[in-house]
Motif scaffolding. Structure first.
Motif, mmCIF file in Angstrom:
data_model
loop_
_atom_site.group_PDB
_atom_site.id
_atom_site.type_symbol
_atom_site.label_atom_id
_atom_site.label_comp_id
_atom_site.label_asym_id
_atom_site.label_seq_id
_atom_site.Cartn_x
_atom_site.Cartn_y
_atom_site.Cartn_z
ATOM 1 N N GLU A 1 0.814 -1.213 0.000
ATOM 2 C CA GLU A 1 0.000 0.000 0.000
ATOM 3 C C GLU A 1 0.849 1.265 0.000
ATOM 4 O O GLU A 1 0.387 2.315 -0.442
ATOM 5 N N ASN A 2 2.041 1.187 0.505
ATOM 6 C CA ASN A 2 2.842 2.395 0.729
ATOM 7 C C ASN A 2 3.745 2.734 -0.451
ATOM 8 O O ASN A 2 4.803 3.335 -0.271
ATOM 9 N N LEU A 3 3.342 2.351 -1.633
ATOM 10 C CA LEU A 3 4.126 2.632 -2.830
ATOM 11 C C LEU A 3 3.320 3.494 -3.783
ATOM 12 O O LEU A 3 2.094 3.396 -3.862
ATOM 13 N N ARG A 4 4.032 4.296 -4.553
ATOM 14 C CA ARG A 4 3.444 4.938 -5.730
ATOM 15 C C ARG A 4 4.043 4.229 -6.935
ATOM 16 O O ARG A 4 5.260 4.218 -7.101
ATOM 17 N N VAL A 5 3.215 3.628 -7.759
ATOM 18 C CA VAL A 5 3.695 2.842 -8.898
ATOM 19 C C VAL A 5 3.284 3.522 -10.194
ATOM 20 O O VAL A 5 2.112 3.869 -10.389
ATOM 21 N N VAL A 6 4.278 3.707 -11.065
ATOM 22 C CA VAL A 6 4.028 4.242 -12.409
ATOM 23 C C VAL A 6 4.531 3.195 -13.398
ATOM 24 O O VAL A 6 5.699 2.786 -13.351
ATOM 25 N N ARG A 7 3.638 2.754 -14.272
ATOM 26 C CA ARG A 7 4.012 1.736 -15.269
ATOM 27 C C ARG A 7 4.214 2.417 -16.620
ATOM 28 O O ARG A 7 3.392 3.232 -17.056
ATOM 29 N N THR A 8 5.316 2.086 -17.287
ATOM 30 C CA THR A 8 5.667 2.710 -18.560
ATOM 31 C C THR A 8 6.002 1.645 -19.598
ATOM 32 O O THR A 8 6.209 0.475 -19.280
ATOM 33 N N GLU A 9 6.081 2.063 -20.821
ATOM 34 C CA GLU A 9 6.625 1.224 -21.891
ATOM 35 C C GLU A 9 8.111 1.025 -21.646
ATOM 36 O O GLU A 9 8.800 1.925 -21.176
ATOM 37 N N ASN A 10 8.626 -0.166 -21.944
ATOM 38 C CA ASN A 10 10.026 -0.453 -21.674
ATOM 39 C C ASN A 10 10.947 0.408 -22.531
ATOM 40 O O ASN A 10 10.921 0.342 -23.758
ATOM 41 N N LYS A 11 11.760 1.235 -21.845
ATOM 42 C CA LYS A 11 12.746 2.075 -22.533
ATOM 43 C C LYS A 11 14.118 1.998 -21.881
ATOM 44 O O LYS A 11 15.025 2.714 -22.292
ATOM 45 N N GLY A 12 14.267 1.179 -20.842
ATOM 46 C CA GLY A 12 15.551 1.046 -20.186
ATOM 47 C C GLY A 12 15.616 1.821 -18.883
ATOM 48 O O GLY A 12 14.814 2.719 -18.607
ATOM 49 N N LYS A 13 16.609 1.469 -18.070
ATOM 50 C CA LYS A 13 16.719 2.016 -16.723
ATOM 51 C C LYS A 13 16.916 3.523 -16.712
ATOM 52 O O LYS A 13 16.310 4.236 -15.903
ATOM 53 N N ALA A 14 17.785 4.032 -17.594
ATOM 54 C CA ALA A 14 18.068 5.475 -17.581
ATOM 55 C C ALA A 14 16.804 6.280 -17.851
ATOM 56 O O ALA A 14 16.545 7.291 -17.183
ATOM 57 N N SER A 15 16.007 5.855 -18.810
ATOM 58 C CA SER A 15 14.761 6.565 -19.106
ATOM 59 C C SER A 15 13.800 6.491 -17.936
ATOM 60 O O SER A 15 13.104 7.476 -17.618
ATOM 61 N N ALA A 16 13.741 5.329 -17.267
ATOM 62 C CA ALA A 16 12.873 5.194 -16.101
ATOM 63 C C ALA A 16 13.305 6.156 -14.988
ATOM 64 O O ALA A 16 12.466 6.788 -14.333
ATOM 65 N N LEU A 17 14.599 6.273 -14.784
ATOM 66 C CA LEU A 17 15.101 7.176 -13.745
ATOM 67 C C LEU A 17 14.828 8.632 -14.100
ATOM 68 O O LEU A 17 14.474 9.439 -13.224
ATOM 69 N N ASN A 18 14.996 8.972 -15.351
ATOM 70 C CA ASN A 18 14.732 10.361 -15.763
ATOM 71 C C ASN A 18 13.262 10.729 -15.550
ATOM 72 O O ASN A 18 12.944 11.840 -15.110
ATOM 73 N N LEU A 19 12.370 9.796 -15.866
ATOM 74 C CA LEU A 19 10.957 10.041 -15.599
ATOM 75 C C LEU A 19 10.719 10.217 -14.102
ATOM 76 O O LEU A 19 10.029 11.151 -13.665
ATOM 77 N N ALA A 20 11.299 9.339 -13.307
ATOM 78 C CA ALA A 20 11.083 9.386 -11.860
ATOM 79 C C ALA A 20 11.551 10.711 -11.262
ATOM 80 O O ALA A 20 10.902 11.258 -10.358
#
Length: 375
Positions: free
Chosen positions: A54-73
């Motif tokens: 319950e204590n998470l905020r989850v955002v699901r994206t299209e797979n683009k790799g770790k760097a892109s995920a971190l930049n979004l975050a």
């Protein structure tokens, strides 16, 4: 002053591991204010595992790799302090408190780094077996960047950073499938003030799972070669841009006579290149260093040369590449201090020969023996 702490947890197809990582975050003696999970297009059971908490905020994206995920975050979190955590590691209960305390005590401190142990799970007993990491340095604030050049001893799960530092240095390099964390830490440490702590704050999991993104995945056995390839892309332009004064900490240069400081910087450049498995360039740097000053090597130079073949990435090119072997022979035939440099490099390479013999790799061992005997 108490700071708001945001955890960023990027993940891709780690349903079998990420639950343990999340649990270690929820068991912190100081609970982070925000935990943001970026599910980078997982196609296993990761969404189902994340839904249990319950204590998470989850955002699901299209797979683009770790760097892109971190930049979004980084565009979504609200904390003053950012703590990026990998989806297969385990945070020790005191980690958040230990990493945040110096940053709260000193407003001029930009990042704080703790230590880690590597671990594997024994398949027979299920017990965690820990061991020291392959590369670790005891870096003073002025030594963090020079030490990082020789290998990455600051891992993101052990690193807490002021949000304004990420804003200042810019986004992760999304073209890097590997070493994107390393490139970011180098960028930060070059320009910003950090501190390395003595405490171990997380356990770094060693396992045989797949790495990379959906479009460019690779096996764990390819790790060192992948790191070396991407590190080459990082280090060649970086070293071209570095002044000699950035290669060595002032406290290391201080005892050297001014005339030897330029040569020591060139020796360090060669050491960095060798430890990043760029041996052609390393040998050229040492030959240039030899031509700068005929004085015997200083202790600092001898120590750097002795470390050069002993990278966590290995040194297969040292024995396998005939041009590298010829370059080292040429170094041994140059004027002083060339022969002394070559002798140190040969002595430091002996353990590679012994390792090859233990592994029954007689071809590699034979090449190594030829290098050790060449004059």
């Amino acid at each position: 002053m108490k700071q708001r702490i945001s955890v960023i947890l990027p993940t891709y197809n780690r349903a079998h591991l990420i639950g343990e990582t999340i649990q270690s975050l929820l068991e912190q003696t100081r609970i982070p204010d925000e935990i943001l999970v970026i599910d980078d297009g997982s196609i296993d059971g990761t969404p189902e595992v994340l839904a249990r908490y319950e204590n998470l905020r989850v955002v699901r994206t299209e797979n683009k790799g770790k760097a892109s995920a971190l930049n979004l975050a980084l565009t979504l979190v609200s904390g003053d302090l950012v703590w990026i955590v990998d989806d297969d590691d385990l945070l020790l209960p005191h980690a958040c408190r230990v990493l945040s305390a110096p940053l709260e005590d000193d407003p001029g401190l930009d990042f704080c780094a703790g230590r880690h142990l590597d671990f594997e799970v024994d398949e027979g007993t299920g017990q965690k077996v820990t061991r020291p990491p392959g590369y670790m340095r005891n870096s003073s604030p002025g030594q963090i960047f020079p030490d990082l050049l020789e290998g990455c001893h600051v891992f993101q799960p052990g690193l807490m950073v002021r949000r304004r530092v990420y804003d200042a240095v810019g986004p992760f390099d999304a073209s890097l499938i590997r070493s994107q964390d390393y490139e970011m830490i180098l960028r930060m440490a070059r320009r910003h003030r950090g501190m390395q702590l003595p405490e171990v704050v997380f356990l770094h999991r060693e396992h045989g799972g797949r790495r990379g993104s959906a479009s460019d995945g690779f096996a764990a056995t390819e790790n060192a070669d992948r790191w070396a390839a991407f590190n080459r892309r990082i280090f060649l332009p970086l070293l071209d841009d570095l002044a000699d004064e950035e290669l060595l900490a002032g406290e290391d240069l201080g005892p050297l006579p001014p005339a030897l400081r330029r040569r020591a910087a060139r020796v360090k450049r060669g050491c960095v290149l060798a430890r990043q498995r760029m041996w052609h360039e390393a040998v050229a740097a040492w030959q240039e260093a030899t031509a700068m000053d005929p004085a015997p090597l200083a202790e600092l130079e001898r120590e750097m040369l002795a470390r050069s073949p002993n990278s966590a990435l290995g040194a297969p090119e040292l024995f396998a590449d005939a041009a590298v072997r010829r370059g080292l022979v040429a170094l041994s035939r140059m004027a002083s201090p060339g022969p002394e440099m070559a002798a140190i490099l040969r002595r430091a390479s002996r353990w590679h020969v012994r390792a090859a013999i233990r592994a029954g790799d007689w071809r590699h061992a034979g090449r190594g023996v030829r290098l050790l005997l060449a004059r």
